[in-house]
Enzyme design. Structure first.
Site, mmCIF file in Angstrom:
data_model
loop_
_atom_site.group_PDB
_atom_site.id
_atom_site.type_symbol
_atom_site.label_atom_id
_atom_site.label_comp_id
_atom_site.label_asym_id
_atom_site.label_seq_id
_atom_site.Cartn_x
_atom_site.Cartn_y
_atom_site.Cartn_z
ATOM 1 N N ARG A 1 40.041 37.696 39.642
ATOM 2 C CA ARG A 1 40.513 38.826 39.129
ATOM 3 C C ARG A 1 41.328 39.398 40.381
ATOM 4 O O ARG A 1 40.994 39.297 41.518
ATOM 5 C CB ARG A 1 39.456 39.801 38.673
ATOM 6 N N HIS B 1 46.909 42.356 30.805
ATOM 7 C CA HIS B 1 47.446 40.980 30.795
ATOM 8 C C HIS B 1 48.327 40.715 32.082
ATOM 9 O O HIS B 1 49.201 41.316 32.334
ATOM 10 C CB HIS B 1 48.062 40.442 29.503
ATOM 11 N N CYS C 1 44.336 39.374 35.757
ATOM 12 C CA CYS C 1 43.397 37.701 36.072
ATOM 13 C C CYS C 1 44.295 37.215 37.222
ATOM 14 O O CYS C 1 45.588 37.336 37.471
ATOM 15 C CB CYS C 1 43.283 37.017 35.006
#
Lengths: 53, 244
Positions: free
Chosen positions: B221, B143, B212
């Site tokens: 990305r 994340h 991301c």
């Protein structure tokens, strides 16, 4: 809506306030534990992979 | 009329409050939760490694006892040496990653798989990519934001930065060669054994990190590639990259 709830709570003002507090905490608990974890993956913050698994 | 207006305004205030609570949940609470969960995963790993480090001595004594009294025990004949490393179990941690550039105390568990639930507990290893330290491309996703913001400072990674991993028996030091490289979410070739656009031409022991971009979005990305620079057994102590 809130007035209707307030009128239907039993007891005097202090008891009503206490019950309201408990109700609010219960709602927040349900939101944080069930509703938000369900809703959060619908937002884009989880897309960190390149193969979309 | 008055009742209708009052009810509508009360509903608006309620919805507003819920939205504020949701923002608090996403920005703050997922991080609190994730920090606890990730610490748990690391504890679990370290416990597991401590146990397997203890195992060789009882195993050896057991073997000598077995040779002394061959068919005495009814225990099933366990092979003296495990047949190669066990495959990674989905959703379970198997390594800890350290990236000094992201902070001296930055360390995160690496779990098998990249399911949504797995990534809430740590970094996720793409299931079909190489094993840690092996030939091929060991690829890991994490994340950028929410759930502890593990890869928040991803764009600060530079060529030459160390990415250190341990699986309990060895330290693997990877060195970043290229990145951060921005691509689109469908570009799965970035985790190929010889990743396209990485500049690598032949087979090797590579590492790919993905997260991301933009920080709160999902349109792109960010990719970082590294190659295995050195390995050393845990008994040899922490690798140079982690020493202050």
């Amino acid at each position: 809506m809130y007035g209707w709830i307030w009128r239907h709570l039993p007891g005097n003002a202090w008891l009503k306030a206490l019950i309201s507090l408990v109700l609010v905490m219960a709602v927040v608990y349900v939101l944080f534990n069930y509703v938000f974890p369900w809703a959060e993956p619908l937002l884009p913050f989880n897309d960190v992979t390149v193969d979309n698994q | 009329m008055r009742v209708v207006v009052r009810t509508v305004s009360e509903l608006c205030v309620t919805v507003g409050t819920v939205i504020v609570l949701f923002v608090v949940y996403v920005l703050f609470w997922t991080g609190v939760r994730a920090d606890t969960v990730m610490d748990d995963q690391i504890d679990q790993l370290q416990e597991q490694w401590a146990q397997s480090a203890m195992r060789p001595s009882p195993g050896a004594s057991g073997a000598s006892r077995a040779s002394g009294a061959p068919q005495a025990s009814g225990a099933p004949q366990a092979p003296a040496t495990p047949p190669g490393p066990a495959p990674y179990t989905a959703d379970k941690p198997f390594a800890i990653m350290y990236i000094p550039r992201l902070g001296f105390t930055w360390n995160k568990p690496v779990l098998e798989g990249t399911a949504t639930g797995t990534l809430k507990k740590g970094l996720g290893h793409y299931a079909n990519t190489a094993r840690l330290g092996q030939k091929g491309n060991f690829s890991v996703a994490g994340h950028r934001r929410t759930y502890g913001d593990p890869f928040k400072d991803f764009p600060r990674l530079r060529r030459g930065d160390a990415v250190v991993l341990t699986d309990g028996t060895s330290w693997f030091t990877y060195r970043i060669d290229k990145g951060p490289y921005k691509t689109v979410p469908s570009d799965i070739e970035v985790i190929d054994p010889v990743p396209r656009k990485s500049g690598y031409t032949g087979e090797g022991r590579y590492l790919t990190l993905t997260t991301c971009d933009p920080e709160w979005g999902h349109s792109h990305r960010l990719i970082v590639w590294a190659h295995l620079d050195s390995t050393q057994p845990v008994e040899a102590g922490k690798p140079k990259a982690l020493r202050r």
